[in-house]
Design an enzyme around this catalytic site. Structure first.
Site, PDB file in Angstrom:
ATOM      1  N   GLU A 111       0.837  -1.210   0.000  1.00  0.00           N
ATOM      2  CA  GLU A 111       0.000   0.000   0.000  1.00  0.00           C
ATOM      3  C   GLU A 111       0.869   1.256   0.000  1.00  0.00           C
ATOM      4  O   GLU A 111       1.922   1.305   0.632  1.00  0.00           O
ATOM      5  CB  GLU A 111      -0.899   0.009   1.237  1.00  0.00           C
ATOM      6  N   ASP A 113      -0.138   5.500   0.348  1.00  0.00           N
ATOM      7  CA  ASP A 113      -1.334   6.319   0.499  1.00  0.00           C
ATOM      8  C   ASP A 113      -1.098   7.763   0.922  1.00  0.00           C
ATOM      9  O   ASP A 113      -0.132   8.100   1.592  1.00  0.00           O
ATOM     10  CB  ASP A 113      -2.333   5.668   1.463  1.00  0.00           C
ATOM     11  N   GLU A 115      -3.578  10.304   3.028  1.00  0.00           N
ATOM     12  CA  GLU A 115      -4.797  10.362   3.832  1.00  0.00           C
ATOM     13  C   GLU A 115      -4.936  11.760   4.407  1.00  0.00           C
ATOM     14  O   GLU A 115      -4.033  12.247   5.099  1.00  0.00           O
ATOM     15  CB  GLU A 115      -4.768   9.334   4.969  1.00  0.00           C
ATOM     16  N   ARG A 139       5.020  -2.233  10.754  1.00  0.00           N
ATOM     17  CA  ARG A 139       6.184  -1.417  10.439  1.00  0.00           C
ATOM     18  C   ARG A 139       5.795  -0.311   9.472  1.00  0.00           C
ATOM     19  O   ARG A 139       6.505  -0.030   8.506  1.00  0.00           O
ATOM     20  CB  ARG A 139       7.299  -2.288   9.840  1.00  0.00           C
ATOM     21  N   GLY A 140       4.649   0.300   9.731  1.00  0.00           N
ATOM     22  CA  GLY A 140       4.210   1.397   8.881  1.00  0.00           C
ATOM     23  C   GLY A 140       5.236   2.514   8.877  1.00  0.00           C
ATOM     24  O   GLY A 140       5.992   2.699   9.824  1.00  0.00           O
ATOM     25  N   ARG A 141       5.258   3.243   7.787  1.00  0.00           N
ATOM     26  CA  ARG A 141       6.241   4.305   7.626  1.00  0.00           C
ATOM     27  C   ARG A 141       5.528   5.650   7.465  1.00  0.00           C
ATOM     28  O   ARG A 141       5.638   6.322   6.448  1.00  0.00           O
ATOM     29  CB  ARG A 141       7.139   3.986   6.442  1.00  0.00           C
ATOM     30  N   GLU A 142       4.786   6.032   8.520  1.00  0.00           N
ATOM     31  CA  GLU A 142       3.983   7.234   8.459  1.00  0.00           C
ATOM     32  C   GLU A 142       4.823   8.504   8.544  1.00  0.00           C
ATOM     33  O   GLU A 142       5.803   8.563   9.275  1.00  0.00           O
ATOM     34  CB  GLU A 142       2.959   7.291   9.607  1.00  0.00           C
ATOM     35  N   ARG A 288       8.992   3.825  18.863  1.00  0.00           N
ATOM     36  CA  ARG A 288       8.522   2.757  17.980  1.00  0.00           C
ATOM     37  C   ARG A 288       9.684   2.008  17.331  1.00  0.00           C
ATOM     38  O   ARG A 288       9.635   0.786  17.172  1.00  0.00           O
ATOM     39  CB  ARG A 288       7.624   3.363  16.902  1.00  0.00           C
TER      40      ARG A 288
END
Length: 342
Positions: A111, A113, A115, A139-142, A288
């Site tokens: 994914e 995105d 947002e 392990r999202g990379r926001e 994190r």
């Protein structure tokens, strides 16, 4: 009052001027009508297409949101649209523009995105970008940012480039984030064919100040408008084990396109954007990630600007806008809500 305070408006105009050259240049892309590349996803009664099929509105009311998706999946590509977000009070409302293959690979999806996280009238809009590969949701990379303009007043182009080795997020012609594939990332870098999606939905539980401000349906319907849709890439069947040989040539075309190569001037624009408008970075979130993910280029001087949770220590942009309005106590409460958001 349906405008930013004068002091903030003047500040934003000054910033926007620095981007005008790149916005005027434009990308060499072809747009397509809705029926040639897209289909409804949900909320059919809340999807309104223009007579020429070049523009589509997504509505959200108290009964349902809505969304559309590309008819095909693509093995890499450039995905883009001009978007105008809902106006007035939009706290709790999420508008998403993203690529994914989650419908097919439910536990190993990829994914990319944009947002947009709702807005309290008079405040700067906030949004985030993210990347997942091979189901790496833990392990999202926001990254989270403020916009330097009011996205409900006029259309702006939002684009995602995804190639074998590179990902770039654009607003108009300004690259706001680029990621180069690092071998140490392994499967975290998206690798399977993805489709393009656009949705509007109620994210009251988390979107605006961690759920402090929720959707208020007296302002409904909330309307997000999309036009000048772009799908550029190699159509691919994600269940095929061998990628079509023609995709290799299209990958080379993508890699050589104007939007795949950031110019020095664009690099400077990206640096300006990131120094002023990023307010959360996963690369500096040592709570994190005690060890920064392998693609992060950690700058010790930049690191000192962030708290251990990856948020700015002092959000000058947002605090200044409130203090100039004489709302110091309200600003302190808002800043505390922002600190608690993540």
């Amino acid at each position: 009052m349906d405008k930013f305070p004068y002091s903030m408006s003047f500040f934003l105009v000054l910033i926007q001027v620095s981007y005008i050259t790149f916005a005027a240049a434009g990308f060499n892309v072809s747009t397509i009508p809705f029926n040639r590349g897209f289909t409804n996803l949900f909320g059919d009664s809340n999807i309104v297409r223009s007579a020429d099929d070049r523009s589509v509105q997504l509505h959200l009311n108290q009964f349902t949101g809505s969304g559309f998706k590309s008819s095909d999946l693509y093995n890499h590509g450039f995905f883009s649209a001009k978007i105008k977000l809902p106006s007035d009070y939009t706290a709790g409302i999420v508008v998403a523009f993203y690529t994914t293959n989650g419908d097919i690979f439910r536990k190993t999806h990829d994914e990319l995105d944009f947002e947009f996280l709702g807005n309290i009238k008079g405040k700067a809009w906030r949004f985030q970008t993210n990347m997942y590969g091979n189901g790496s949701t833990d392990r999202g990379r926001e990254e989270r940012y403020y916009l330097w303009f009011d996205p409900s007043k006029e259309f702006h182009r939002y684009s995602i480039l995804w190639t074998t080795n590179k990902i770039i997020f654009y607003i108009d012609d300004v690259p706001i984030r680029d990621m180069v594939r690092n071998e140490a990332m392994g499967g975290d870098f998206p690798s399977k064919p993805m489709g393009l999606y656009a949705t509007i939905w109620d994210g009251s539980d988390w979107a605006t100040s961690g759920g402090k401000y929720r959707a208020n349906y007296k302002y409904a319907p909330f309307v997000a408008e999309f036009n000048d849709l772009v799908l550029q890439g190699c159509v691919s069947d994600p269940l095929e084990e061998v990628i079509d040989a023609g995709c290799a040539e299209k990958d080379r075309q993508l890699a050589n396109a104007d939007f795949a190569n950031i110019t020095p001037k664009q690099r400077l624009s990206m640096k300006r954007f990131r120094s002023k408008y990023v307010y959360y970075s996963y690369c500096y979130d040592i709570v994190r990630y005690p060890v920064a993910p392998p693609e992060c280029d950690v700058d010790p001087a930049e690191r000192r600007r962030y708290k251990d949770n990856g948020r700015l220590k002092f959000d000058k942009f947002h605090r200044r806008s409130y203090k100039r309005r004489g709302e110091i106590l309200r600003a302190k409460r808002y800043d505390q809500n922002e600190d608690d958001e993540d």
